[in-house]
Enzyme design. Structure first.
Site, PDB file in Angstrom:
ATOM      1  N   ARG A 120       0.853  -1.187   0.000  1.00  0.00           N
ATOM      2  CA  ARG A 120       0.000   0.000   0.000  1.00  0.00           C
ATOM      3  C   ARG A 120       0.891   1.240   0.000  1.00  0.00           C
ATOM      4  NH1 ARG A 120       2.052   1.888   3.814  1.00  0.00           N
ATOM      5  NH2 ARG A 120       0.717   3.702   3.596  1.00  0.00           N
ATOM      6  N   GLY A 121       0.210   2.398  -0.110  1.00  0.00           N
ATOM      7  CA  GLY A 121       0.960   3.634  -0.294  1.00  0.00           C
ATOM      8  C   GLY A 121       1.092   3.843  -1.794  1.00  0.00           C
ATOM      9  N   ALA A 122       0.808   5.069  -2.242  1.00  0.00           N
ATOM     10  CA  ALA A 122       0.661   5.302  -3.683  1.00  0.00           C
ATOM     11  C   ALA A 122       1.878   4.868  -4.511  1.00  0.00           C
ATOM     12  CB  ALA A 122       0.313   6.776  -3.910  1.00  0.00           C
TER      13      ALA A 122
ATOM     14  N   ARG B 264      -7.460  -0.461  -6.859  1.00  0.00           N
ATOM     15  CA  ARG B 264      -7.647   0.701  -5.972  1.00  0.00           C
ATOM     16  C   ARG B 264      -7.748   1.951  -6.862  1.00  0.00           C
ATOM     17  NH1 ARG B 264      -4.256   1.270  -0.665  1.00  0.00           N
ATOM     18  NH2 ARG B 264      -6.198   2.241  -0.005  1.00  0.00           N
TER      19      ARG B 264
ATOM     20  N   GLN C 175      -2.472   2.505   9.826  1.00  0.00           N
ATOM     21  CA  GLN C 175      -1.178   2.593   9.129  1.00  0.00           C
ATOM     22  C   GLN C 175      -0.168   3.409   9.942  1.00  0.00           C
ATOM     23  OE1 GLN C 175      -4.151   2.973   7.688  1.00  0.00           O
ATOM     24  NE2 GLN C 175      -4.152   2.394   5.543  1.00  0.00           N
TER      25      GLN C 175
ATOM     26  N   ASP D  12      -2.044  10.788  -2.524  1.00  0.00           N
ATOM     27  CA  ASP D  12      -2.353   9.733  -3.507  1.00  0.00           C
ATOM     28  C   ASP D  12      -2.625  10.304  -4.880  1.00  0.00           C
ATOM     29  OD1 ASP D  12      -3.020   8.479  -0.781  1.00  0.00           O
ATOM     30  OD2 ASP D  12      -2.911   6.814  -2.197  1.00  0.00           O
TER      31      ASP D  12
ATOM     32  N   ASN E 247      -5.471  12.388   0.191  1.00  0.00           N
ATOM     33  CA  ASN E 247      -4.603  11.553   1.024  1.00  0.00           C
ATOM     34  C   ASN E 247      -5.499  10.802   2.013  1.00  0.00           C
ATOM     35  OD1 ASN E 247      -1.911  10.663   1.741  1.00  0.00           O
ATOM     36  ND2 ASN E 247      -2.182  11.790   3.653  1.00  0.00           N
ATOM     37  N   LYS E 248      -4.891   9.997   2.840  1.00  0.00           N
ATOM     38  CA  LYS E 248      -5.642   9.150   3.768  1.00  0.00           C
ATOM     39  C   LYS E 248      -6.688   9.945   4.532  1.00  0.00           C
ATOM     40  CE  LYS E 248      -5.461   5.632   4.209  1.00  0.00           C
ATOM     41  NZ  LYS E 248      -6.439   4.745   3.516  1.00  0.00           N
TER      42      LYS E 248
HETATM   43  O1  MRU Z   1      -4.676   3.225   2.055  1.00  0.00           O
HETATM   44  P1  MRU Z   1      -3.192   3.441   2.020  1.00  0.00           P
HETATM   45  O2  MRU Z   1      -2.496   2.909   3.212  1.00  0.00           O
HETATM   46  O3  MRU Z   1      -2.590   2.962   0.720  1.00  0.00           O
HETATM   47  O4  MRU Z   1      -3.036   5.017   2.043  1.00  0.00           O
HETATM   48  C1  MRU Z   1      -1.756   5.572   1.912  1.00  0.00           C
HETATM   49  C2  MRU Z   1      -1.725   7.042   2.010  1.00  0.00           C
HETATM   50  O5  MRU Z   1      -2.726   7.703   2.145  1.00  0.00           O
HETATM   51  C3  MRU Z   1      -0.385   7.688   1.810  1.00  0.00           C
HETATM   52  O6  MRU Z   1      -0.282   8.841   2.564  1.00  0.00           O
HETATM   53  C4  MRU Z   1      -0.202   8.028   0.345  1.00  0.00           C
HETATM   54  O7  MRU Z   1      -0.458   6.901  -0.456  1.00  0.00           O
HETATM   55  C5  MRU Z   1       1.160   8.541   0.056  1.00  0.00           C
HETATM   56  S1  MRU Z   1       2.367   7.290   0.255  1.00  0.00           S
HETATM   57  C6  MRU Z   1       3.887   7.937  -0.095  1.00  0.00           C
END
Ligand code: MRU
Length: 343
Positions: free
Chosen positions: A64-66, A107, A211, A252, A262-263
């Site tokens: 996970r994470g963009a 996603r 997270q 993201d 973002n999250k």
């Molecule tokens: O749902 P996730 O854990 O994939 O969400 C991740 C985030 O919101 C991060 O802040 C974002 O992807 C940037 S990661 C460098």
């Protein structure tokens, strides 16, 4: 010295791990990731090579994470492509395109997923099936290598905002676990640490999947960075107590006007930071900017299962995974090209 294992890499059949393209990486192999659902209790790696397993790993946030999902999807596509039974190069290309569409649908919010897959598909021009397979792997490894360099550049630029002893608030995980390299929001912290400038990170727990509490706290603590976990609902109070000098989060997808997805929970942090006159930065690769979208209103927001939230049976649950912070609450964007006032 870091104790952080690689989040995403290519694992060749002979057990050698690669994060860079080149002749030695030209081997049959797998997408190799940390299963982040198991952290911090267990450090488990997964080797994946079929479309359903890769889709599932992205969907359930094992990776996970963009930026990390972009790298994983690209390497995953290369692993799948190596095992395809195709009658001709056009048949191979058609099958790879279908699999890329399937992976891209896992996603919707992070632009990096589609961006990385499209880059790989762009390499499917002419040649034999082995040539096309090789081109996919080379491109996937190039994306990973660029991601590592991008994180380092974000770190170099972002560390100029930090001073010893500062309190840095972050949300979710935009660190090494969210990228191929050392992270986006956490990269300035690692760069500052390497230069002898230690800061104190406040990591929101990040409900509902934690997270922040599980991943950010883990990777910072194994790297020797001082980190304190707080509940999401404590952030404004911690700001009021003057423990936070700067907020740095990831993104993201960023719309052309600078609105940043973002999250979930990021938007309320930006509001609280503005009220307390605390600078609020978004750290992200330049490729996170989606110039096709003029504002954040058009960013697709992933809706996740109600089961992720403890709830009373029979009661409705609303579970958007991301929110959009309006650009006027954002002090600047820390990118590999420098710190920008506007994207
Ligand atoms: O749902 P996730 O854990 O994939 O969400 C991740 C985030 O919101 C991060 O802040 C974002 O992807 C940037 S990661 C460098």
């Amino acid at each position: 010295m870091t104790l952080r294992p690689p989040t995403v890499q290519w694992l060749a059949d002979d057990g050698a791990a690669y994060r860079q393209p080149g002749p030695s990486a030209r081997q049959h192999g797998f997408l190799d990731i940390i299963d982040q659902t198991k952290l911090p209790k267990e450090l488990v790696r997964l080797q994946l090579c079929n479309p359903d397993d890769i889709y599932d790993a992205i969907k359930r946030l094992a990776v996970r994470g963009a930026p990390a999902i972009g790298c994983a999807a690209a390497l995953g596509l290369a692993a799948v492509a190596q095992r395809l039974q195709a009658s001709s190069p056009p048949d191979f290309i058609q099958q790879v395109r279908q699999i890329a569409d399937y992976l891209a649908s896992s996603r919707p919010t992070a632009v990096n997923l589609e961006w990385a897959l499209n880059r790989c598909l762009g390499k499917l021009t002419a040649g034999s099936i082995p040539d096309l397979q090789q081109a996919l792997l080379d491109e996937a490894l190039a994306i990973l290598q660029e991601d590592i360099a991008m994180c380092e550049a974000i770190g170099r630029h972002g560390m100029t905002l930090l001073r010893p002893g500062m309190g840095v608030l972050t949300h979710c995980n935009a660190g090494a676990l969210a990228t191929g390299g050392c992270g986006t929001a956490l990269a300035p912290i690692y760069a500052a640490q390497a230069a002898g400038c230690d800061v104190h990170v406040f990591s929101d727990e990040t409900r509902p999947l934690l997270q922040g509490a599980r991943l950010t706290a883990w990777e910072l603590s194994v790297s020797g960075v001082k980190v304190t976990t707080i509940c999401d609902s404590m952030a404004a109070q911690v700001m009021r107590e003057k423990r936070v000098d700067i907020v740095i989060v990831g993104a993201d997808r960023v719309a052309a006007n600078g609105d940043a997805a973002n999250k979930i929970g990021t938007y309320q942090l930006a509001i609280a930071a503005r009220y307390h006159r605390i600078p609020f930065y978004v750290a992200m690769p330049y490729s996170t900017i989606d110039r096709n979208l003029s504002t954040g209103d058009s960013i697709p927001i992933e809706q996740r299962s109600p089961d992720e939230i403890d709830h009373c049976p029979g009661v409705q649950v609303y579970n958007p995974a991301f929110d959009v912070t309006p650009h006027d609450l954002i002090t600047g964007y820390i990118t590999e090209r420098g710190i920008l006032a506007q994207p």
